[in-house]
Design an enzyme around this catalytic site. Structure first.
Site, PDB file in Angstrom:
ATOM      1  N   ASP A 222       0.762  -1.207  -0.407  1.00 31.09           N
ATOM      2  CA  ASP A 222       0.089   0.286   0.246  1.00 31.09           C
ATOM      3  C   ASP A 222       1.080   1.373  -0.083  1.00 31.09           C
ATOM      4  OD1 ASP A 222      -1.966   1.760   0.462  1.00 31.09           O
ATOM      5  OD2 ASP A 222      -3.528   0.176   1.478  1.00 31.09           O
ATOM      6  N   HIS A 245       2.009   2.232  -3.416  1.00 31.89           N
ATOM      7  CA  HIS A 245       0.970   3.012  -3.596  1.00 31.89           C
ATOM      8  C   HIS A 245       1.816   4.321  -3.495  1.00 31.89           C
ATOM      9  CE1 HIS A 245      -2.821   0.681  -2.838  1.00 31.89           C
ATOM     10  NE2 HIS A 245      -1.893   0.007  -3.880  1.00 31.89           N
TER      11      HIS A 245
END
Ligand SMILES: *[C@@H]1O[C@H](CO)[C@@H](O)[C@H](O)[C@H]1NC(C)=O
Ligand SMILES: *[C@@H]1O[C@H](CO)[C@@H](O)[C@H](O)[C@H]1NC(C)=O
Ligand SMILES: *[C@@H]1O[C@H](CO)[C@@H](O)[C@H](O)[C@H]1NC(C)=O
Ligand SMILES: *[C@@H]1O[C@H](CO)[C@@H](O)[C@H](O)[C@H]1NC(C)=O
Ligand SMILES: *[C@@H]1O[C@H](CO)[C@@H](O)[C@H](O)[C@H]1NC(C)=O
Ligand SMILES: *[C@@H]1O[C@H](CO)[C@@H](O)[C@H](O)[C@H]1NC(C)=O
Ligand SMILES: *[C@@H]1O[C@H](CO)[C@@H](O)[C@H](O)[C@H]1NC(C)=O
Length: 440
Positions: A222, A245
């Site tokens: 993430d 991310h």
């Protein structure tokens, strides 16, 4: 229990002896806190708690106390709270070995814990070494929802922390959480979890200021780093991200809350195969602001959204109610971006709130190219006030000033340590030669 107490007493006596000898540095080994029954035991939690008591409660006022976990030693511990304030203003834990969490969720003791290694209200801690913290998140990812999963390492209410050199593997959720802390530096750390692991952020920062993250690598499932509300004066320098991310500010303003984030510098960072690069995300209906943000000298290798401001985060298409608010975004500078971008989505996306807009967004020397040469890069811009020069792809905004003067000098070198070509574009893409129609 009794034997344990005697050993603890012995350690303290040895420590006191050293203090009386005038040593300014007391060194304890975690082995001092283990006993025979423990050396075969799978849970070494008690030894770590006893060691923390000696370190934190020790009589070493004004002296440095160290605890060493030597290389080639491996210990398994359940979730631990290492709580301050401590007597000594200088505590040092050096981990050159491996510390593991129980492999199965059921062996963690409490399922409700918010973190595995939790440091609370500690001032003046140096946590360093070449060791590994393996929190065995594998067993959590599939069996426990994200809101009930713990972070691996958490610093809360801490000051003057230096966290350096360690490798963390497979957190159940975010690898490091920094909350309500000041003057904290993380450097030379390595955070590793599979691309597919859910919500395994690298570092989450909230309600904290004066934070530095330096020379580290973060490969997780993430956000690489997420900066949340109440955070300011944050420098992120020489960090490599990916997979993951990207380095995000937000999400902010969730559920109508008021959040502020300001004075963030992200410099000399590389994004490899990340979903985002420089991202700011805010929820519709929130309040507060994001301002004075710099992303500078950013290298992209097949990133998807290298530059994204999303003021409609989690916007599901419903009409915003009249008078709805937004977290105000202003003063964001993107400077010296280079590298390749996957051209399946808008490479530069500024999706701003219709009423508050995004103000004073500066793009300077953005030289990004499509990783599939036949698909050119595109941009998307709504309600952003952009000032740009030398941007390699066309940007069309409602309010756009191209400030690149006709006789512009070659652009300056970016700051050390990474140099980008000092040659300006021979010719500017014509689409960039927009006249100013700044009607705002
Ligand atoms: C030593 O082992 C005993 C028996 O298992 C235990 O009760 C005690 O807490 C241990 N002491 C330390 C310092 O870990
Ligand atoms: C860890 O920190 C201690 C205390 O500041 C220092 O003496 C030691 O050299 C450091 N070790 C490493 C490997 O950074
Ligand atoms: C910040 O923390 C460092 C240790 O990491 C310490 O040396 C320094 O004095 C602290 N600065 C302030 C202003 O407290
Ligand atoms: C961040 O960098 C700026 C500019 O280099 C510097 O003035 C500031 O003190 C740094 N702040 C922190 C928290 O490191
Ligand atoms: C968006 O909001 C809805 C409702 O609050 C929530 O159920 C959903 O998980 C959110 N999605 C994301 C990506 O946060
Ligand atoms: C932009 O990047 C491309 C591809 O890396 C490179 O060939 C070109 O020289 C760069 N342009 C400038 C002005 O640096
Ligand atoms: C930009 O536009 C002006 C006015 O239309 C024109 O004179 C100039 O040559 C253009 N510059 C470039 C680099 O295309």
């Amino acid at each position: 229990m009794y034997i344990g107490f005697k050993i603890l007493l012995l350690v303290i006596l040895i420590a006191l002896y050293h203090l009386q000898q005038g040593d300014s540095h007391v060194i304890l080994s975690i082995k001092d806190f283990l006993n025979d029954s423990h050396s075969t035991n799978v849970d070494h939690s008690k030894a770590f708690q006893d060691a923390w008591k000696a370190l934190c409660g020790g009589s070493g006022r004004g002296r440095e106390l160290s605890l060493i976990i030597h290389a080639r030693e491996t210990y398994t511990i359940q979730p631990q709270l290492f709580e301050g304030p401590c007597v000594s203003p200088h505590i040092h834990i050096q981990i050159d070995g491996t510390i593991e969490a129980p492999r199965m969720v059921k062996d963690w003791g409490s399922k409700k814990t918010e973190c595995w290694l939790c440091f609370g209200r500690v001032t003046g801690l140096v946590l360093n070494g070449s060791g590994v913290l393996n929190s065995h998140g594998e067993s959590w990812w599939s069996s426990v929802g994200v809101s009930s999963r713990p972070a691996a390492v958490r610093f809360s209410g801490c000051q003057n922390i230096l966290y350096k050199g360690l490798t963390q593997i497979n957190s159940p959720k975010n690898h490091i959480s920094i909350t309500s802390c000041t003057n904290t530096t993380l450097s030379n750390i390595h955070l590793i979890a599979p691309l597919t692991s859910p919500n395994t952020d690298g570092i989450d920062i909230s309600s904290s200021h004066n934070i530095q993250i330096l020379s580290s690598s973060i490969k997780t499932g993430d956000d690489c780093i997420a900066i949340q509300g109440g955070s300011y004066d944050i420098n992120i320098t020489s960090v490599t991200c990916g997979p993951g991310h990207g380095i995000s500010i937000g999400s902010l303003g969730k559920g109508g809350t008021s959040d502020i984030v300001q004075n963030v510098n992200v410099r000399h960072c590389t994004f490899t195969g990340t979903k985002n690069g420089a991202r700011i995300k805010t929820w519709p209906g929130g309040q507060g602001f994001v301002k004075n943000i710099l992303y500078e000298d950013i290298t992209l290798i097949n990133a998807r959204f290298p530059i994204i401001i999303d003021q409609r985060y989690n916007y599901s298409g419903q009409k915003q109610s009249a008078g709805a608010t937004a977290v105000k975004v202003s003063g964001v500078t993107y400077k010296y971006f280079k590298g390749t971008v996957v051209a399946d989505v808008a490479a530069i996306k500024l999706d701003c709130d219709q009423k508050s807009g995004c103000d004073n967004i500066v793009m300077d020397n953005i030289n990004i190219t499509s990783s599939s040469p036949r698909t050119p890069l595109t941009s998307y811009c709504k309600f952003a006030h952009v000032i740009s020069r030398f941007v390699s792809i066309p940007i069309k905004c409602d309010y756009h000033v191209n400030v690149q003067p006709p006789s512009a000098k070659p652009y300056a070198e970016p700051p050390a340590p990474i140099a980008i070509s000092a040659t300006p574009y021979a010719e500017l893409p014509t689409a960039l030669n927009l006249t100013s129609h700044d009607t705002a």
